[in-house]
Design a protein around this motif. Structure first.
Motif, PDB file in Angstrom:
ATOM      1  N   VAL A  19      83.689  -1.283 107.359  1.00  0.00           N
ATOM      2  CA  VAL A  19      82.763  -0.624 108.281  1.00  0.00           C
ATOM      3  C   VAL A  19      82.811  -1.296 109.655  1.00  0.00           C
ATOM      4  O   VAL A  19      82.888  -0.636 110.692  1.00  0.00           O
ATOM      5  CB  VAL A  19      81.333  -0.629 107.714  1.00  0.00           C
ATOM      6  N   VAL A  20      82.779  -2.631 109.663  1.00  0.00           N
ATOM      7  CA  VAL A  20      82.792  -3.374 110.928  1.00  0.00           C
ATOM      8  C   VAL A  20      84.109  -3.136 111.666  1.00  0.00           C
ATOM      9  O   VAL A  20      84.119  -2.888 112.884  1.00  0.00           O
ATOM     10  CB  VAL A  20      82.581  -4.876 110.661  1.00  0.00           C
ATOM     11  N   SER A  73      76.483  -5.876 104.279  1.00  0.00           N
ATOM     12  CA  SER A  73      77.736  -5.542 104.937  1.00  0.00           C
ATOM     13  C   SER A  73      77.692  -4.146 105.545  1.00  0.00           C
ATOM     14  O   SER A  73      78.217  -3.911 106.632  1.00  0.00           O
ATOM     15  CB  SER A  73      78.889  -5.626 103.931  1.00  0.00           C
ATOM     16  N   VAL A  74      77.068  -3.199 104.835  1.00  0.00           N
ATOM     17  CA  VAL A  74      76.975  -1.829 105.337  1.00  0.00           C
ATOM     18  C   VAL A  74      75.916  -1.723 106.434  1.00  0.00           C
ATOM     19  O   VAL A  74      76.076  -0.975 107.400  1.00  0.00           O
ATOM     20  CB  VAL A  74      76.671  -0.862 104.183  1.00  0.00           C
ATOM     21  N   LEU A  75      74.840  -2.483 106.292  1.00  0.00           N
ATOM     22  CA  LEU A  75      73.750  -2.420 107.272  1.00  0.00           C
ATOM     23  C   LEU A  75      74.012  -3.290 108.500  1.00  0.00           C
ATOM     24  O   LEU A  75      73.230  -3.255 109.454  1.00  0.00           O
ATOM     25  CB  LEU A  75      72.440  -2.842 106.618  1.00  0.00           C
ATOM     26  N   ALA A  76      75.098  -4.058 108.497  1.00  0.00           N
ATOM     27  CA  ALA A  76      75.362  -5.005 109.590  1.00  0.00           C
ATOM     28  C   ALA A  76      75.372  -4.364 110.974  1.00  0.00           C
ATOM     29  O   ALA A  76      74.736  -4.885 111.909  1.00  0.00           O
ATOM     30  CB  ALA A  76      76.670  -5.750 109.334  1.00  0.00           C
ATOM     31  N   PRO A  77      76.070  -3.228 111.189  1.00  0.00           N
ATOM     32  CA  PRO A  77      76.048  -2.650 112.545  1.00  0.00           C
ATOM     33  C   PRO A  77      74.650  -2.263 113.011  1.00  0.00           C
ATOM     34  O   PRO A  77      74.356  -2.320 114.217  1.00  0.00           O
ATOM     35  CB  PRO A  77      76.949  -1.409 112.403  1.00  0.00           C
ATOM     36  N   ALA A  78      73.764  -1.860 112.085  1.00  0.00           N
ATOM     37  CA  ALA A  78      72.396  -1.484 112.458  1.00  0.00           C
ATOM     38  C   ALA A  78      71.489  -2.702 112.583  1.00  0.00           C
ATOM     39  O   ALA A  78      70.617  -2.757 113.453  1.00  0.00           O
ATOM     40  CB  ALA A  78      71.824  -0.508 111.426  1.00  0.00           C
ATOM     41  N   ALA A  79      71.687  -3.705 111.720  1.00  0.00           N
ATOM     42  CA  ALA A  79      70.787  -4.862 111.691  1.00  0.00           C
ATOM     43  C   ALA A  79      71.159  -5.924 112.717  1.00  0.00           C
ATOM     44  O   ALA A  79      70.283  -6.667 113.192  1.00  0.00           O
ATOM     45  CB  ALA A  79      70.792  -5.481 110.298  1.00  0.00           C
ATOM     46  N   ALA A  80      72.444  -6.031 113.063  1.00  0.00           N
ATOM     47  CA  ALA A  80      72.901  -7.115 113.932  1.00  0.00           C
ATOM     48  C   ALA A  80      72.163  -7.179 115.265  1.00  0.00           C
ATOM     49  O   ALA A  80      71.747  -8.281 115.685  1.00  0.00           O
ATOM     50  CB  ALA A  80      74.405  -7.009 114.153  1.00  0.00           C
ATOM     51  N   PRO A  81      71.965  -6.069 115.978  1.00  0.00           N
ATOM     52  CA  PRO A  81      71.238  -6.175 117.257  1.00  0.00           C
ATOM     53  C   PRO A  81      69.817  -6.713 117.095  1.00  0.00           C
ATOM     54  O   PRO A  81      69.360  -7.513 117.918  1.00  0.00           O
ATOM     55  CB  PRO A  81      71.225  -4.726 117.769  1.00  0.00           C
ATOM     56  N   ALA A  82      69.129  -6.303 116.034  1.00  0.00           N
ATOM     57  CA  ALA A  82      67.771  -6.789 115.811  1.00  0.00           C
ATOM     58  C   ALA A  82      67.750  -8.272 115.456  1.00  0.00           C
ATOM     59  O   ALA A  82      66.802  -8.988 115.783  1.00  0.00           O
ATOM     60  CB  ALA A  82      67.104  -5.981 114.697  1.00  0.00           C
ATOM     61  N   LEU A  83      68.822  -8.735 114.804  1.00  0.00           N
ATOM     62  CA  LEU A  83      68.895 -10.143 114.412  1.00  0.00           C
ATOM     63  C   LEU A  83      69.487 -11.014 115.515  1.00  0.00           C
ATOM     64  O   LEU A  83      69.474 -12.248 115.401  1.00  0.00           O
ATOM     65  CB  LEU A  83      69.748 -10.280 113.144  1.00  0.00           C
ATOM     66  N   LEU A  86      88.620   0.230 115.311  1.00  0.00           N
ATOM     67  CA  LEU A  86      89.203   1.572 115.363  1.00  0.00           C
ATOM     68  C   LEU A  86      88.341   2.568 116.124  1.00  0.00           C
ATOM     69  O   LEU A  86      88.705   3.740 116.233  1.00  0.00           O
ATOM     70  CB  LEU A  86      89.446   2.080 113.927  1.00  0.00           C
ATOM     71  N   LYS A  87      87.192   2.102 116.630  1.00  0.00           N
ATOM     72  CA  LYS A  87      86.306   2.905 117.490  1.00  0.00           C
ATOM     73  C   LYS A  87      85.798   4.178 116.795  1.00  0.00           C
ATOM     74  O   LYS A  87      85.628   5.218 117.431  1.00  0.00           O
ATOM     75  CB  LYS A  87      87.014   3.276 118.797  1.00  0.00           C
ATOM     76  N   MET A  88      85.547   4.089 115.506  1.00  0.00           N
ATOM     77  CA  MET A  88      84.965   5.204 114.773  1.00  0.00           C
ATOM     78  C   MET A  88      83.450   5.189 114.910  1.00  0.00           C
ATOM     79  O   MET A  88      82.846   4.147 115.231  1.00  0.00           O
ATOM     80  CB  MET A  88      85.334   5.134 113.285  1.00  0.00           C
ATOM     81  N   SER A  89      82.811   6.305 114.612  1.00  0.00           N
ATOM     82  CA  SER A  89      81.349   6.343 114.574  1.00  0.00           C
ATOM     83  C   SER A  89      80.852   5.583 113.348  1.00  0.00           C
ATOM     84  O   SER A  89      81.591   5.396 112.366  1.00  0.00           O
ATOM     85  CB  SER A  89      80.852   7.787 114.521  1.00  0.00           C
ATOM     86  N   TYR A  90      79.590   5.171 113.402  1.00  0.00           N
ATOM     87  CA  TYR A  90      79.006   4.396 112.302  1.00  0.00           C
ATOM     88  C   TYR A  90      79.041   5.187 110.994  1.00  0.00           C
ATOM     89  O   TYR A  90      79.439   4.676 109.941  1.00  0.00           O
ATOM     90  CB  TYR A  90      77.575   4.013 112.687  1.00  0.00           C
ATOM     91  N   VAL A  91      78.640   6.443 111.033  1.00  0.00           N
ATOM     92  CA  VAL A  91      78.611   7.262 109.814  1.00  0.00           C
ATOM     93  C   VAL A  91      80.020   7.508 109.288  1.00  0.00           C
ATOM     94  O   VAL A  91      80.280   7.431 108.074  1.00  0.00           O
ATOM     95  CB  VAL A  91      77.878   8.592 110.075  1.00  0.00           C
ATOM     96  N   LEU A  92      80.981   7.777 110.180  1.00  0.00           N
ATOM     97  CA  LEU A  92      82.363   7.987 109.750  1.00  0.00           C
ATOM     98  C   LEU A  92      82.943   6.717 109.148  1.00  0.00           C
ATOM     99  O   LEU A  92      83.705   6.767 108.165  1.00  0.00           O
ATOM    100  CB  LEU A  92      83.221   8.451 110.929  1.00  0.00           C
ATOM    101  N   ALA A  93      82.576   5.569 109.700  1.00  0.00           N
ATOM    102  CA  ALA A  93      83.030   4.295 109.138  1.00  0.00           C
ATOM    103  C   ALA A  93      82.477   4.102 107.727  1.00  0.00           C
ATOM    104  O   ALA A  93      83.162   3.578 106.838  1.00  0.00           O
ATOM    105  CB  ALA A  93      82.596   3.141 110.039  1.00  0.00           C
ATOM    106  N   GLY A  94      81.221   4.521 107.523  1.00  0.00           N
ATOM    107  CA  GLY A  94      80.643   4.432 106.193  1.00  0.00           C
ATOM    108  C   GLY A  94      81.374   5.304 105.193  1.00  0.00           C
ATOM    109  O   GLY A  94      81.609   4.900 104.044  1.00  0.00           O
ATOM    110  N   THR A  95      81.776   6.502 105.612  1.00  0.00           N
ATOM    111  CA  THR A  95      82.523   7.371 104.705  1.00  0.00           C
ATOM    112  C   THR A  95      83.922   6.826 104.429  1.00  0.00           C
ATOM    113  O   THR A  95      84.487   7.049 103.353  1.00  0.00           O
ATOM    114  CB  THR A  95      82.621   8.803 105.262  1.00  0.00           C
TER     115      THR A  95
END
Length: 405
Positions: free
Chosen positions: A246-247, A34-44, A253-262
């Protein structure tokens, strides 16, 4: 009702600390995709919101692994059962790291199969060593490992994914799980002494009667029956908070990936404190079902407010809503499990918690699929949060009425 727990303080503290740490590691494996989804989704080659299908597969497999888990726990011993589950989950992390949609689906099933035994085995241990007057806060402290694991995932995995790639981030969870398997080995001599004889252990799989009997007894209990339904809705809401925060923060909400993680970390840290607070309150009031009903009311209000958040909202306001939602929707589980164990016949806490966990996992299985479907139909997150709020409100009402009776 389970028998009075022994007063051996050393065994109690070792169990509480070690099982909480195990819960942290297991949760990280459960939540990594779930946390890695924004990074992994394009590769998948999929959308980040499609993590809903992964999550549902995880919970489906976890449901299967809870069936008869109490009987398997007796045969292996709870620590060996935990080691088995962590090893299986570690394999799932390594499979996810390989990449590809098919391997991701296989990974979800493997991680889920490994995750199911953990609550059953830990409940067996804690029901025996916990002082009865501290049952709710003890189970809540152990379950605080779940939001702590979520928080660590949200804080660490995005950075690892950006620095080393999402595959190495997933593999690191597998290595951590294997290290935990080795670390808990000395605990076998403390807590596995009651496993059954070798002849019984030869029959590893449970019988149909061993699967159905705890479900039948739990369903007949006038408190556990409405609790099972509230557990389904609480679990459904928790699954959305954990797997879509995170998603939603990135896409909605158009947040950055790192801010969404926090943001996820803030919500789940609040859940960790919430679990301890609600457990202590339930022990103080001696009314755990009433506490669960009250939690449901707050969840319904917070989920409703969450549905109205937009990119124009101040970041602090979004954090405030997520913290309240995390403190309740992620904070209920310890009281729920403690009450399930308390209402079990003597020596059957593991089986009863396994039976109620079947309902809990079913809520988490259905809700991501439903949430994803609503998102596809409406192209917005608002309707999904409102549906969750309505369901929790209805179930909380019926649980409160059962508690009053």
């Amino acid at each position: 009702m389970s028998p009075a727990a022994p007063t051996d303080l050393r065994r109690y503290l070792i169990a509480l600390i070690s099982l909480t740490l195990v819960q942290v590691v297991a949760t990280m494996g459960f939540n990594q995709a779930s946390v890695l989804a924004p990074a992994a989704a394009p590769a998948l080659g999929v959308a980040a919101a499609d993590v809903a299908y992964y999550v549902s597969l995880v919970y489906l497999a976890a449901m299967i692994s809870t069936l008869g888990g109490g009987a398997i726990n007796r045969r292996l011993g709870p620590i060996r059962f935990i080691q088995t589950g962590l090893t299986v989950a570690a394999i799932g992390s390594f499979v996810f790291a390989v990449g590809g949609v098919a391997m991701a689906a296989l990974s979800a099933l493997i991680v889920g199969l490994g995750s199911g035994p953990l609550t059953i085995a830990s409940s067996h241990i804690l029901a025996r060593v916990s002082p009865p007057r501290l049952a709710n806060v003890t189970f809540s402290l152990k379950q605080s490992g779940v939001p702590v694991g979520f928080a660590i995932c949200g804080a660490v995995l995005p950075t690892l994914a950006l620095d080393f790639g999402w595959r190495w981030a997933a593999a690191s969870i597998g290595f951590l799980s294997i290290a935990t398997v080795v670390a808990v080995q000395p605990l076998r001599r403390l807590y596995d002494e009651e496993q059954t004889s070798g002849s019984s252990r030869q029959r590893f799989l449970p019988t149909v009667a061993e699967i159905l009997d705890p479900l039948r007894l739990a369903w007949r209990d006038p408190i556990l029956r409405p609790m099972c339904f509230i557990g389904m809705l609480f679990s459904a809401t928790q699954a959305i908070v954990v797997n879509f925060t995170v998603v939603y923060a990135v896409d909605g909400l158009k947040m950055s990936y790192v801010l969404a993680g926090t943001l996820l970390s803030a919500a789940t840290v609040a859940g960790a404190f919430g679990r301890v607070f609600w457990g202590a309150l339930a022990d103080l009031l001696r009314k755990p079902t009433a506490v669960l009903a009250g939690i449901g009311g707050i969840v319904a209000v917070a989920a409703t407010i969450m549905s109205f958040t937009t990119p124009s909202w101040p970041t602090t306001a979004v954090y405030a809503v997520c913290i309240v939602l995390g403190g309740t929707a992620v904070g209920w589980n310890g009281v729920f499990i403690a009450e399930s164990a308390y209402r079990a016949p003597p020596g059957r806490a593991a089986e009863f918690t396994g039976a109620t966990q079947l309902f809990v996992f079913s809520g988490a299985l259905i809700s991501p699929l439903l949430f994803r479907t609503v998102l596809a139909l409406t192209n917005s997150y608002e309707a999904g949060y409102l549906l969750l709020a309505a369901g929790v409100a209805v179930c909380s009402f019926f649980l409160a009425r059962a508690a009053m009776r």
